[in-house]
Design a protein around this motif. Structure first.
Motif, short mmCIF file in Angstrom:
data_model
loop_
_atom_site.label_atom_id
_atom_site.label_comp_id
_atom_site.label_asym_id
_atom_site.label_seq_id
_atom_site.Cartn_x
_atom_site.Cartn_y
_atom_site.Cartn_z
N TYR A 175 -6.22 2.80 9.16
CA TYR A 175 -5.51 2.62 7.90
C TYR A 175 -5.20 3.96 7.24
N GLN A 176 -6.15 4.88 7.27
CA GLN A 176 -5.96 6.18 6.63
C GLN A 176 -4.99 7.07 7.40
N SER A 177 -4.97 6.96 8.73
CA SER A 177 -4.12 7.82 9.57
C SER A 177 -2.73 7.25 9.80
N VAL A 178 -2.64 5.93 9.96
CA VAL A 178 -1.38 5.29 10.36
C VAL A 178 -0.89 4.34 9.28
N GLY A 179 -1.76 3.49 8.77
CA GLY A 179 -1.39 2.50 7.76
C GLY A 179 -1.45 1.09 8.31
N TYR A 180 -0.58 0.26 7.81
CA TYR A 180 -0.48 -1.12 8.31
C TYR A 180 0.95 -1.33 8.77
N PHE B 250 -18.69 -5.92 2.12
CA PHE B 250 -19.16 -5.13 3.25
C PHE B 250 -18.08 -4.10 3.60
N LYS B 251 -18.47 -3.11 4.38
CA LYS B 251 -17.56 -2.04 4.80
C LYS B 251 -16.71 -2.50 5.98
N GLY C 173 13.01 -1.26 13.78
CA GLY C 173 12.37 -1.12 15.08
C GLY C 173 11.15 -2.01 15.21
N SER C 174 10.72 -2.18 16.42
CA SER C 174 9.59 -3.07 16.68
C SER C 174 8.25 -2.44 16.32
N LYS C 175 8.22 -1.11 16.22
CA LYS C 175 7.01 -0.41 15.79
C LYS C 175 7.33 0.31 14.49
N ARG C 176 6.66 -0.10 13.42
CA ARG C 176 6.86 0.54 12.12
C ARG C 176 5.62 0.32 11.26
N PHE C 177 5.26 1.37 10.54
CA PHE C 177 4.04 1.35 9.75
C PHE C 177 4.30 1.91 8.36
N MET C 178 3.53 1.41 7.40
CA MET C 178 3.56 1.90 6.03
C MET C 178 2.16 2.37 5.66
N SER C 179 2.09 3.36 4.81
CA SER C 179 0.79 3.90 4.45
C SER C 179 -0.01 2.90 3.62
N VAL C 180 -1.32 3.10 3.64
CA VAL C 180 -2.25 2.27 2.87
C VAL C 180 -2.97 3.19 1.89
N ASP C 181 -2.98 2.80 0.64
CA ASP C 181 -3.68 3.56 -0.38
C ASP C 181 -5.19 3.37 -0.20
N VAL C 182 -5.94 4.45 -0.31
CA VAL C 182 -7.40 4.38 -0.19
C VAL C 182 -7.98 3.39 -1.19
N ALA C 183 -7.36 3.27 -2.36
CA ALA C 183 -7.83 2.31 -3.37
C ALA C 183 -7.75 0.88 -2.84
N ASP C 184 -6.75 0.58 -2.01
CA ASP C 184 -6.63 -0.76 -1.43
C ASP C 184 -7.73 -1.02 -0.41
N ILE C 185 -8.08 0.01 0.37
CA ILE C 185 -9.18 -0.13 1.33
C ILE C 185 -10.48 -0.39 0.58
N ASN C 186 -10.71 0.41 -0.48
CA ASN C 186 -11.93 0.24 -1.28
C ASN C 186 -11.97 -1.13 -1.96
N ALA C 187 -10.82 -1.59 -2.46
CA ALA C 187 -10.76 -2.90 -3.11
C ALA C 187 -11.05 -4.02 -2.12
#
Length: 147
Positions: free
Chosen positions: A47-52, A37-38, A16-30
């Protein structure tokens, strides 16, 4: 109800044209550690609610509409991604959304409002106040940023 809740049904979808995968918090922190910077708080919540993933459209093959994974953002920012545009991003512009055809949307962490969303071509007027506003606009018109 958060605007992000409207995207929950696309999480984990492989078609489908709309699809998302989760993002690990460790990847956000990295990514934040690499940047030094934040990330904007609304992007972090996305990222935490939907992903990428893709917020595409069926009738436009030139529209990619990809919320970039946080670690891929680092590569784009550093110019080491195979998907980087031919011209470098302006200093301080951090790409988070790939529109397609080497067009990106960015945030500017050192600006007076780091939540604002801009086109990557150096425009001074934001196209959205934060990621929630951006998603609301995408839901109404998946290529509103072209207007």
């Amino acid at each position: 109800m958060s605007i992000f809740d409207k995207l929950q049904k696309y999480i984990g979808s492989s078609v489908g044209s709309k699809r998302f995968m989760s993002v690990d918090v460790a990847d956000i922190n990295a990514a934040e550690a690499e940047f030094g910077f934040k990330l904007p708080s609304s992007l972090k919540r996305f990222y935490q609610s939907v992903g990428y993933g893709w917020f595409g459209v069926e009738d436009r093959s030139d529209i990619r509409n990809l919320f970039v994974h946080p670690l891929d953002m680092v590569d784009l920012y550093n110019g080491t991604s195979e998907f980087s545009p031919p011209e470098e991003f302006l200093p301080g512009d951090v790409p988070f959304f790939d529109c397609g055809s080497f067009r990106f949307l960015v945030f500017r962490p050192s600006s007076s409002n780091s939540e604002f969303v801009y086109r990557h071509i150096g425009e001074s007027e934001p196209i959205a106040n934060d990621i929630e506003d951006f998603v609301e606009k995408l839901l109404l018109n998946p290529h509103f940023y072209e207007e």
